[in-house]
Design an enzyme around this catalytic site. Structure first.
Site, PDB file in Angstrom:
ATOM      1  N   CYS A 166       0.802  -1.238   0.000  1.00  0.00           N
ATOM      2  CA  CYS A 166       0.000   0.000   0.000  1.00  0.00           C
ATOM      3  C   CYS A 166       0.823   1.271   0.000  1.00  0.00           C
ATOM      4  CB  CYS A 166      -0.935   0.002   1.204  1.00  0.00           C
ATOM      5  SG  CYS A 166      -0.069   0.046   2.805  1.00  0.00           S
ATOM      6  N   THR A 216       2.071  -3.407   4.016  1.00  0.00           N
ATOM      7  CA  THR A 216       3.398  -3.042   3.531  1.00  0.00           C
ATOM      8  C   THR A 216       4.429  -3.696   4.431  1.00  0.00           C
ATOM      9  OG1 THR A 216       4.953  -1.203   3.136  1.00  0.00           O
ATOM     10  CG2 THR A 216       3.339  -0.902   4.895  1.00  0.00           C
ATOM     11  N   GLN A 236       6.853   3.438   5.775  1.00  0.00           N
ATOM     12  CA  GLN A 236       5.612   3.588   5.019  1.00  0.00           C
ATOM     13  C   GLN A 236       4.397   3.353   5.900  1.00  0.00           C
ATOM     14  OE1 GLN A 236       5.780   0.954   1.615  1.00  0.00           O
ATOM     15  NE2 GLN A 236       6.495   2.591   0.286  1.00  0.00           N
ATOM     16  N   CYS A 285      16.089   4.704 -15.570  1.00  0.00           N
ATOM     17  CA  CYS A 285      14.783   4.060 -15.714  1.00  0.00           C
ATOM     18  C   CYS A 285      13.919   4.794 -16.739  1.00  0.00           C
ATOM     19  CB  CYS A 285      14.074   3.998 -14.365  1.00  0.00           C
ATOM     20  SG  CYS A 285      14.803   2.808 -13.209  1.00  0.00           S
TER      21      CYS A 285
END
Length: 373
Positions: free
Chosen positions: A165, A186, A191, A343
């Site tokens: 999450c 998580t 977090q 990325c």
């Protein structure tokens, strides 16, 4: 005649339209000739480490990476024996067991909430935004969250499981806008604490736990950007858990980065410095493990949106660097810059994909449909 590492790397870069010490934004400026040997011997790992060590620079690293990936230079550089050994070990061992998962997650997601608050949108959504109708990062992420809720066909009173999450962006949005109860899980302590605070007062339960420990029943299940950490040795366990916890008429939305070819772990530099033991799934691997468990209702590729998202994150880090540099040194900044821009180049070159996949247990009667925001 035997060519030197400098001659070999210069020739390879030239084949991608990149000139060493050239004048274009994607050309590289080499400050230390040990760069050539590092790249020749260690490929992408050597390229990243030499950049962080300031052996080379580039005005537009994102475009540099896009060009070398389009030219497939990554497969032209001979793989070292150490790389072959790493592949063998990764195939033999499970680096994403329950105990290791906490260490892997902490290595990235517990770096510091201040960094992610500065980098991300106001909801702290650490996944690809959708930019088709958006002009800002906040708009792109809100559009993605709304689209995700619509794909899940959420209705007031439903109980939704949010696997991975993050800082609670989906849980908070779904609870506020759709009147659902959300259980978010998580494996990052940082977090979990901030997500709980940000969702205070809403029907949202944030748990610090691994997906393997979940056993309740849910009306819908969502996973936004967590599957990359599961590892193919655990795909069966993961998807069986989703199948077990999803009600018979429920929907599962899997949002994940995808690859064109299967590898036991991600890029070597990213694996060592950013996402330990992550693995990017492929269509074949996902298909193999959903067979016999789910009906694939909808599969959408939004990969070009991740390029835009990563560049927005990079701009945010640069913009807020004065506030961050008391906690993060210049070496970290170069590492983080390399992560975001390499990325972005990978998605721009279409080497990386971003998929949203909607799965049902028995097939939606009459066919699956959703309305675009």
């Amino acid at each position: 005649m035997v060519r030197t590492p400098k001659e070999i790397i210069t020739h390879l870069l030239s084949s991608a339209g990149i000139t060493v010490n050239g004048q274009q934004p994607w050309d590289i400026q080499v400050h230390d000739d040990t760069f050539y040997k590092a790249v020749l011997h260690n490929g992408s790992l050597g390229l990243g480490e030499s950049y962080v060590q300031q052996q080379w620079d580039c005005e537009r690293p994102d475009e540099f990476f896009a060009r070398i990936l389009r030219a497939n230079l990554d497969v032209q550089v001979k793989k070292s024996l150490s790389f072959q050994a790493e592949i063998l070990v990764a195939r033999l061992l499970n680096f994403q067991t329950s105990s290791r998962a906490y260490r892997n997650g902490s290595a990235h997601y517990d770096i510091g909430n201040d960094l992610f608050e500065a980098m991300l949108d106001k909801r702290m959504t650490y996944t690809c935004g959708f930019w088709e109708k958006a002009h800002t990062l906040d708009e792109a992420q809100e559009y993605k969250l709304e689209l995700s809720c619509r794909k899940l066909q959420l209705q007031p009173g439903m109980h939704v499981l949010d696997i991975g999450c993050g800082w609670g962006s989906f849980a908070r949005y779904a609870a506020e806008h759709y009147g659902v109860k959300v259980t978010g899980i998580t494996i990052s302590k940082e977090q979990a604490e901030l997500a709980a605070a940000r969702c205070k007062g809403l029907p949202v339960d944030i748990r610090l736990t691994d997906y393997r420990a979940v056993h309740e029943s849910f009306d819908a299940i969502v996973s936004l950007g967590m599957f990359e950490h599961v590892g193919y040795k655990n795909y069966g366990t993961y998807l069986q858990m989703v199948h077990r916890c999803l009600k018979d008429d429920g929907l599962f939305l899997l949002h994940t980065i995808g690859g064109n070819t299967a590898n036991p772990f991600t890029d070597r530099w990213l694996n060592k410095y950013i996402f330990p033991h992550a693995m990017i799934p492929t269509i074949r691997l996902i298909g193999q493990f959903i067979e016999g468990l789910f009906v694939m209702e909808h599969w959408q590729n939004f990969s070009v949106n991740y390029d835009h998202t990563l560049m927005a994150w990079y701009d945010n880090v640069v913009q807020h660097w004065d506030q961050l540099k008391s906690r993060y040194d210049p070496t970290f900044f170069r590492m983080w810059k390399y992560y975001l821009l390499s990325c972005a180049g990978s998605f721009r070159a279409r080497k990386s994909q971003l998929w949203q996949i909607v799965l049902s247990k028995n097939g939606v009667p009459g066919g699956y449909r959703f309305n675009l925001p």
